[in-house]
Design a protein around this motif. Structure first.
Motif, mmCIF file in Angstrom:
data_model
loop_
_atom_site.group_PDB
_atom_site.id
_atom_site.type_symbol
_atom_site.label_atom_id
_atom_site.label_comp_id
_atom_site.label_asym_id
_atom_site.label_seq_id
_atom_site.Cartn_x
_atom_site.Cartn_y
_atom_site.Cartn_z
ATOM 1 N N LYS A 54 58.078 154.678 -16.429
ATOM 2 C CA LYS A 54 58.202 155.651 -16.559
ATOM 3 C C LYS A 54 59.249 155.194 -17.696
ATOM 4 N N GLU A 272 60.218 143.589 -15.167
ATOM 5 C CA GLU A 272 59.944 145.066 -14.483
ATOM 6 C C GLU A 272 60.040 145.640 -16.134
ATOM 7 N N ARG A 275 63.334 149.170 -20.637
ATOM 8 C CA ARG A 275 64.400 149.479 -21.902
ATOM 9 C C ARG A 275 64.371 148.347 -22.804
ATOM 10 N N HIS A 370 63.170 155.690 -21.627
ATOM 11 C CA HIS A 370 64.234 157.267 -21.151
ATOM 12 C C HIS A 370 65.127 158.179 -22.102
HETATM 13 C C1 LIG Z 1 63.604 151.795 -13.862
HETATM 14 C C2 LIG Z 1 63.072 150.380 -13.380
HETATM 15 C C3 LIG Z 1 62.503 149.507 -14.457
HETATM 16 C C4 LIG Z 1 62.664 149.701 -15.760
HETATM 17 O O1 LIG Z 1 64.388 149.482 -15.743
HETATM 18 P P1 LIG Z 1 64.501 149.365 -17.181
HETATM 19 O O2 LIG Z 1 65.864 149.284 -16.657
HETATM 20 O O3 LIG Z 1 64.287 150.108 -17.909
HETATM 21 O O4 LIG Z 1 64.622 147.758 -17.304
HETATM 22 C C5 LIG Z 1 62.068 148.476 -12.660
HETATM 23 N N1 LIG Z 1 61.310 148.806 -11.505
HETATM 24 C C6 LIG Z 1 61.618 149.628 -10.965
HETATM 25 C C7 LIG Z 1 60.976 149.776 -9.765
HETATM 26 C C8 LIG Z 1 62.280 150.725 -11.956
HETATM 27 O O5 LIG Z 1 63.035 152.057 -11.218
#
Ligand SMILES: *Cc1c(COP(=O)(O)O)cnc(C)c1O
Length: 423
Positions: A54, A272, A275, A370
């Motif tokens: 995402k 995961e 950012r 993002h």
């Molecule tokens: C948005 C999201 C991420 C990534 O988050 P960052 O702040 O970009 O590191 C990872 N896992 C889940 C389930 C998310 O919703």
């Protein structure tokens, strides 16, 4: 000081080919950083980063992470399909969704993705729609209350819609075990954009303790702990960046303190991050096209919140560099605005910058995660192209600009738009 990864000449060269505004990504930076992440967690044999799709849903970018043995974290049908198209399947995909439609579970199961259940009510829902559970299942935890690091409240899990209570985690483990599930993962995401090396270690400590408790109470095998996303980046020039090595070391300490004595040294660490993997390695390049002198000084640029929503949505700070004027004194105060009929469409408010001339290119920092992804079409504003700057200085288009024809495409029920010429 924050330095652009792009010179003015290179930015103009890209503009000449694809116009402005554009999002551009720094392949060398992405690769260097991915290596650093793997190295920081190399003490854990099963370590795997699942890049959060995402953050930057572009298959050309997703494919880069494959070179580092990384997987992808998906949360929707489109993300699953993009991941699959980019060459990921099976345990290289983590499906961390919530409020999940049945057909997405069906598709995720079909491509063999690891399923991370957000809630205990999803278990019967999954059985009903997909059939049996896979051998390995992940569960998302929410400890409730507030999440603090050394007395600083970082976030409020108690107010968040995600995850299950500890009692529900236990009940889910027992139910899944009865249904033949052999291996379990535990996942939690408790704070976003943390600019501290303590976030992952603190979270890991909590999850490791929970893992030991679930293993003992339910007599199950815990295969992995997923620390999810939330590792932040310094959007402001005065912020100290995270040190991924120290973060990895901190998690290792907790691992040695909690999991080793519990005879759980085979537990794999998953992350995961979105950012941290991409944020600094993308920028939105836009041209100053108007100036306006009323009660304040305004610079109008050709990008708007449709290209980068974070400032309008969260009041987020993004650093700006006027390309070619890096060494000029920042002695003018501007609001830098887009064209939306929304007064929050401002990339900067009361920002001290060098004097801007019409035609100057403005480099908006840290838009790699993002950024483009949150784009929308309000006011009929179209999405910019996305460009990859390669390590040798060449560049290529990785997503063309949206056209008016694209914008009108879903009006195929309206005859006048049907055979619309490209505009
Ligand atoms: C948005 C999201 C991420 C990534 O988050 P960052 O702040 O970009 O590191 C990872 N896992 C889940 C389930 C998310 O919703």
């Amino acid at each position: 000081m924050k330095t652009p990864f792009l010179s003015k000449d290179k930015a103009e060269e890209i503009a000449k080919k694809y116009g402005t505004p554009y999002h551009v990504y720094d392949e060398a930076g992405i690769r260097r950083n991915a290596e650093g992440v793997n190295s920081a967690f190399s003490w854990n044999k099963g370590f795997k980063e699942y890049f959060a799709v995402k953050a930057t849903p572009n298959p050309f970018i997703l494919k880069l992470f494959k070179d580092y043995g990384m997987g992808l974290d998906c949360s929707s049908m489109a993300e699953l399909k993009m991941a699959y198209a980019a060459g990921f399947s099976g345990e290289d995909i983590m499906f961390s969704s919530n409020d999940t439609p049945a057909e997405e579970y069906v598709y995720a199961a079909k491509i063999g993705a690891l399923i991370n259940f957000d809630d205990i009510t999803m278990l019967p829902y999954y059985l009903e729609n997909v059939g049996e559970f896979p051998e390995t299942v992940s569960l998302r935890y929410n400890p409730g209350g507030t999440f603090s690091i050394s007395n600083d409240i970082m976030d409020n899990p108690g107010d968040s819609k995600y995850g299950m209570t500890e009692e529900q985690m236990e009940e889910a483990c027992r139910t899944l075990k009865e249904h033949g599930v052999k291996h379990f993962g535990i996942h939690a995401f408790l704070a976003s954009n943390t600019v501290t090396d303590e976030y992952y270690p603190t979270l890991a400590g909590q999850l490791f303790k929970l893992a030991v408790s679930l293993k003992e109470k339910c007599e199950i095998h815990i295969a992995f702990i997923n620390l999810s996303g939330g590792v932040g980046i310094p959007y402001r020039p005065d912020q100290e960046p995270n040190h991924i090595d120290r973060i990895g070391e901190g998690v290792k300490k907790e691992f040695e303190k909690i999991l080793i004595p519990a005879d759980m040294k085979d537990v794999k660490i998953f992350t995961e991050m979105g950012r941290y993997m991409m944020g600094p390695y993308g920028s939105l390049v836009t041209r100053a096209i108007h100036e306006k002198h009323i009660y304040k000084e305004y610079i109008g640029v050709d990008a708007c919140a449709a290209n980068l929503m974070r400032p309008a949505m969260y009041g987020a700070y993004h650093h700006l560099t006027v390309l070619g004027k890096e060494d000029n004194e920042a002695d003018c105060m501007y609001d830098v605005t887009g064209s939306l009929c929304e007064n929050n469409d401002k990339f900067a408010i009361d920002r001290m910058l060098p004097k801007i001339e019409m035609g100057d290119l403005i480099y908006i920092h840290d838009t790699g995660a993002h950024g483009f992804a949150m784009g929308y079409n309000y006011n009929g504003r179209l999405w910019s192209p996305e460009v990859m700057l390669h390590e040798d200085g060449s560049f290529s288009l990785i997503r063309r600009a949206q056209t008016l024809k694209d914008y009108f495409a879903t009006f195929d029920c309206f005859d006048e738009f049907k055979d619309m010429e490209e505009v």
